[in-house]
Design a protein around this motif. Structure first.
Motif, PDB file in Angstrom:
ATOM      1  N   MET A  70      17.670  32.808  66.681  1.00  0.00           N
ATOM      2  CA  MET A  70      16.569  32.102  65.801  1.00  0.00           C
ATOM      3  C   MET A  70      15.302  31.936  66.495  1.00  0.00           C
ATOM      4  N   LEU A  71      14.346  32.075  65.815  1.00  0.00           N
ATOM      5  CA  LEU A  71      12.803  32.208  66.475  1.00  0.00           C
ATOM      6  C   LEU A  71      12.277  30.761  65.782  1.00  0.00           C
ATOM      7  N   ALA A  72      11.502  30.187  66.622  1.00  0.00           N
ATOM      8  CA  ALA A  72      10.592  28.760  66.008  1.00  0.00           C
ATOM      9  C   ALA A  72       9.436  29.299  65.237  1.00  0.00           C
ATOM     10  N   PRO A  73       8.893  28.644  64.203  1.00  0.00           N
ATOM     11  CA  PRO A  73       8.152  28.906  63.263  1.00  0.00           C
ATOM     12  C   PRO A  73       6.837  29.709  63.767  1.00  0.00           C
ATOM     13  N   SER A  74       6.261  29.566  65.087  1.00  0.00           N
ATOM     14  CA  SER A  74       5.040  30.042  65.385  1.00  0.00           C
ATOM     15  C   SER A  74       5.440  31.439  66.044  1.00  0.00           C
ATOM     16  N   GLN A  75       6.742  31.815  66.078  1.00  0.00           N
ATOM     17  CA  GLN A  75       7.262  33.111  66.545  1.00  0.00           C
ATOM     18  C   GLN A  75       7.173  34.113  65.597  1.00  0.00           C
ATOM     19  N   GLN A  76       7.168  33.706  64.343  1.00  0.00           N
ATOM     20  CA  GLN A  76       7.402  34.622  63.069  1.00  0.00           C
ATOM     21  C   GLN A  76       6.063  35.176  62.805  1.00  0.00           C
ATOM     22  N   GLY A  77       5.966  36.456  62.396  1.00  0.00           N
ATOM     23  CA  GLY A  77       4.867  37.027  61.624  1.00  0.00           C
ATOM     24  C   GLY A  77       4.315  38.005  62.753  1.00  0.00           C
TER      25      GLY A  77
ATOM     26  N   PHE B 152       8.883   8.154  60.861  1.00  0.00           N
ATOM     27  CA  PHE B 152       8.870   9.112  62.084  1.00  0.00           C
ATOM     28  C   PHE B 152      10.235   9.998  62.066  1.00  0.00           C
ATOM     29  N   ILE B 153      11.284   9.311  61.633  1.00  0.00           N
ATOM     30  CA  ILE B 153      12.445  10.065  61.425  1.00  0.00           C
ATOM     31  C   ILE B 153      12.486  11.376  60.836  1.00  0.00           C
ATOM     32  N   ILE B 154      11.554  11.478  59.654  1.00  0.00           N
ATOM     33  CA  ILE B 154      11.254  12.545  58.707  1.00  0.00           C
ATOM     34  C   ILE B 154      10.424  13.279  59.275  1.00  0.00           C
ATOM     35  N   GLU B 155       9.299  12.885  60.081  1.00  0.00           N
ATOM     36  CA  GLU B 155       8.120  13.690  60.726  1.00  0.00           C
ATOM     37  C   GLU B 155       8.840  14.632  61.977  1.00  0.00           C
ATOM     38  N   PHE B 156       9.910  13.940  62.467  1.00  0.00           N
ATOM     39  CA  PHE B 156      10.190  14.684  63.743  1.00  0.00           C
ATOM     40  C   PHE B 156      11.603  15.249  63.439  1.00  0.00           C
ATOM     41  N   ALA B 157      12.226  14.911  62.517  1.00  0.00           N
ATOM     42  CA  ALA B 157      13.536  15.523  62.306  1.00  0.00           C
ATOM     43  C   ALA B 157      13.723  17.093  62.661  1.00  0.00           C
ATOM     44  N   TYR B 158      12.779  17.736  62.645  1.00  0.00           N
ATOM     45  CA  TYR B 158      12.737  19.185  62.915  1.00  0.00           C
ATOM     46  C   TYR B 158      13.311  19.438  64.301  1.00  0.00           C
ATOM     47  N   PHE B 159      13.002  18.377  65.193  1.00  0.00           N
ATOM     48  CA  PHE B 159      13.706  18.817  66.531  1.00  0.00           C
ATOM     49  C   PHE B 159      15.068  18.437  66.554  1.00  0.00           C
ATOM     50  N   TRP B 160      15.835  18.007  65.661  1.00  0.00           N
ATOM     51  CA  TRP B 160      17.423  17.934  65.807  1.00  0.00           C
ATOM     52  C   TRP B 160      17.693  18.231  64.654  1.00  0.00           C
ATOM     53  N   ARG B 161      17.468  19.104  63.931  1.00  0.00           N
ATOM     54  CA  ARG B 161      17.913  19.740  62.570  1.00  0.00           C
ATOM     55  C   ARG B 161      19.048  20.584  62.675  1.00  0.00           C
ATOM     56  N   ASN B 162      19.252  21.244  63.788  1.00  0.00           N
ATOM     57  CA  ASN B 162      20.317  22.331  63.832  1.00  0.00           C
ATOM     58  C   ASN B 162      20.721  22.509  65.431  1.00  0.00           C
ATOM     59  N   PRO B 163      21.857  23.034  65.960  1.00  0.00           N
ATOM     60  CA  PRO B 163      22.176  23.264  67.414  1.00  0.00           C
ATOM     61  C   PRO B 163      21.250  23.896  68.046  1.00  0.00           C
ATOM     62  N   HIS B 164      20.545  24.755  67.662  1.00  0.00           N
ATOM     63  CA  HIS B 164      19.534  25.364  68.547  1.00  0.00           C
ATOM     64  C   HIS B 164      18.276  24.323  68.993  1.00  0.00           C
ATOM     65  N   MET B 165      17.568  23.573  67.969  1.00  0.00           N
ATOM     66  CA  MET B 165      16.696  22.547  68.076  1.00  0.00           C
ATOM     67  C   MET B 165      17.252  21.567  69.117  1.00  0.00           C
ATOM     68  N   ARG B 166      18.502  21.284  68.852  1.00  0.00           N
ATOM     69  CA  ARG B 166      19.178  20.080  69.703  1.00  0.00           C
ATOM     70  C   ARG B 166      19.180  20.448  71.100  1.00  0.00           C
TER      71      ARG B 166
ATOM     72  N   ASP C 217       5.685  27.761  70.971  1.00  0.00           N
ATOM     73  CA  ASP C 217       6.682  28.313  70.216  1.00  0.00           C
ATOM     74  C   ASP C 217       7.038  27.436  69.281  1.00  0.00           C
ATOM     75  N   TYR C 218       7.399  26.182  69.631  1.00  0.00           N
ATOM     76  CA  TYR C 218       8.291  25.275  68.596  1.00  0.00           C
ATOM     77  C   TYR C 218       7.475  24.327  67.928  1.00  0.00           C
ATOM     78  N   SER C 219       6.134  24.592  67.975  1.00  0.00           N
ATOM     79  CA  SER C 219       5.018  23.785  67.348  1.00  0.00           C
ATOM     80  C   SER C 219       4.551  24.588  65.999  1.00  0.00           C
ATOM     81  N   ARG C 220       4.949  23.752  64.751  1.00  0.00           N
ATOM     82  CA  ARG C 220       4.243  24.381  63.668  1.00  0.00           C
ATOM     83  C   ARG C 220       2.697  23.995  63.445  1.00  0.00           C
ATOM     84  N   LYS C 221       1.949  25.278  62.906  1.00  0.00           N
ATOM     85  CA  LYS C 221       0.734  24.906  63.058  1.00  0.00           C
ATOM     86  C   LYS C 221       0.231  23.898  61.915  1.00  0.00           C
ATOM     87  N   GLN C 222       0.887  23.727  60.985  1.00  0.00           N
ATOM     88  CA  GLN C 222       0.608  22.691  60.033  1.00  0.00           C
ATOM     89  C   GLN C 222       0.414  21.333  60.629  1.00  0.00           C
ATOM     90  N   GLN C 223       1.234  20.995  61.701  1.00  0.00           N
ATOM     91  CA  GLN C 223       1.139  19.778  62.392  1.00  0.00           C
ATOM     92  C   GLN C 223       1.368  19.858  63.957  1.00  0.00           C
TER      93      GLN C 223
END
Length: 444
Positions: free
Chosen positions: A1-8, A243-257, A379-385
């Protein structure tokens, strides 16, 4: 699985880092590195030279609290700015101006009175405010870097970041220690202020055009974020939800955890070790000039070389592999410090070049590991934020690293330097397991 900025796609045409981007990022990280270089490289030696205890020196790790907690206001930096000034310039320019003012204030303090609790506390407060400005500027600068750099430019962009910060360490750390032996405290700090001012000029001339609104979350989640963000500030539960919503990206699945666990453990050994290197050199009998010229400056040059080597090697190996090997190299450098400390504590004569060489090796390894880590963080940083995501990850590093920094002086006084550095190597070795686990989960 690739982080968002790795795609494209990543065409060859974007692999070269534009000259204007190099100059801009280099100046920003250099301006930021000058006062931070003083805090991390020069301050421990100055405090020890003025009879401040190891425990108190370790306690100055609290100065890094803004770097650990900056994720709390990173969403504000991402969302609120002047379109006329630019998304990042709106924050970088004011924080740089305040930093310049605080450096002038420091120039009027008297270092020989640092043993006085009142003077020491005043010194601490001003340095804390400098760190607060630096941490806020760093949010905006990191966001700007993520938005400017394509995937194939990131390793070189992070090499520029390490290069700029280490050059800042050379001038803010090594050069300050050297000059304090020949010039007055006030003159040295006014000169440091001038260097920060000089490196703040490129951002004043830069025209920022790219603006990314945080819109990467699903529509319903975005509505929840907006709703929570506009609730009154005193309603703690609403802000907690935000803040939970804002940073939930970092614990949303086993890879991110698994990645989050790497962030939590990566800096433990490094922070515990680095806090006591300069005090040990003072106790070994090295002068501030020796520490500044041969340790801090030589170490910073080694860091620059390490950053460039890491960027080059990462072209030929996977980023996860680079992180593993560079971290292993860092553990080896902690073991070398333990060997030096054992010789010193058992009365063996110390050869200066051995101390300088070990210090250079540790800086070389540390810079290589840092480039690998920062590239993965991008790699794990989304360009939108980008500012929020990058800041959150760096803050996780700072929370754990700053926590052990605080107790480093107590441990070194209780154990002695040799056992302290041996424990640092052991702790860093244990932190290889989260990297292994993350690599395994990532490849599943």
């Amino acid at each position: 699985m690739l982080a968002p900025s790795q795609q494209g796609p990543s065409p060859d045409s974007v692999q070269r880092l534009p000259v204007y981007s190099i100059g801009l990022l280099l100046s920003l990280y250099l301006a930021q590195g000058l006062p931070i270089g003083f805090l991390t490289q020069a301050l421990p030696a100055i405090l020890r030279k003025n009879n401040v205890s190891l425990a108190a020196i370790g306690g100055f790790g609290l100065l890094m609290a803004p770097w650990a907690l900056k994720f709390l206001w990173a969403p504000v930096v991402d969302r609120y700015f002047s379109p006329q000034w630019g998304q990042s310039r709106s924050w970088i320019i004011p924080t740089q101006c305040l930093t310049l003012l605080l450096l002038v204030v420091i120039s009027f303090l008297e270092p020989t009175q640092l043993a006085s609790p009142v003077i020491l506390l005043s010194f601490f407060i001003v340095l804390f405010l400098i760190n607060l400005m630096g941490a806020t500027q760093d949010i905006a600068t990191d966001g700007l870097a993520v938005r400017l750099l394509h995937k194939q430019q990131q390793r070189w962009g992070n090499a520029v970041q390490v290069l700029g910060s280490r050059l800042g360490f050379i001038f803010g750390g090594g050069a300050v220690l050297l000059l304090l032996d020949v010039w007055s405290w006030q003159l040295v700090f006014l000169l440091l202020t001038g260097f920060v001012l000089l490196n703040s000029l490129p951002i004043l001339l830069f025209k920022e055009t790219k603006v990314f609104k945080p819109q990467s979350q699903p529509q319903q989640v975005q509505a929840d974020v907006v709703h929570a963000a506009h609730e009154p500030a005193f309603e703690l539960k609403k802000w907690r939800k935000f803040f939970i919503i804002e940073f939930a990206y970092f614990w949303r699945n086993p890879h991110m955890r698994a990645w989050l666990l790497v962030l939590l453990t990566f800096k433990l050994g490094d922070s515990l070790s680095g806090a006591m290197v300069k005090p040990m050199m003072v106790d070994m009998g090295f002068s501030l000039a020796d520490i500044g010229l041969m340790a801090s400056m030589l170490g910073s040059v080694a860091s620059v070389i390490g950053a460039l080597l890491a960027a080059w090697w990462m072209k030929h190996m996977a980023r996860s592999t680079a992180l593993w090997w560079f971290h292993l190299f860092q553990i080896f450098s902690f073991m070398l410090y333990a060997a030096l400390a054992w010789q010193f504590e058992h009365g063996h004569s110390m050869v200066a070049w051995q101390v300088y060489a070990v210090n250079a090796i540790e800086h070389l390894a540390g810079a290589m590991a840092l480039v690998a880590m920062l590239t993965l963080i991008m790699d794990y940083s989304r360009k939108q934020q980008a500012g929020s995501d990058f800041t959150f990850q760096v803050s996780v590093l700072a929370v754990t690293g700053g926590g052990v920094h605080i107790v480093s002086g107590v441990l070194a006084e209780y154990w002695g330097y040799s056992i302290h550095f041996a424990f640092c190597a052991l702790l860093a070795g244990a932190c290889l397991w989260p990297i292994l686990r993350w690599r395994r989960v990532m490849n599943e």
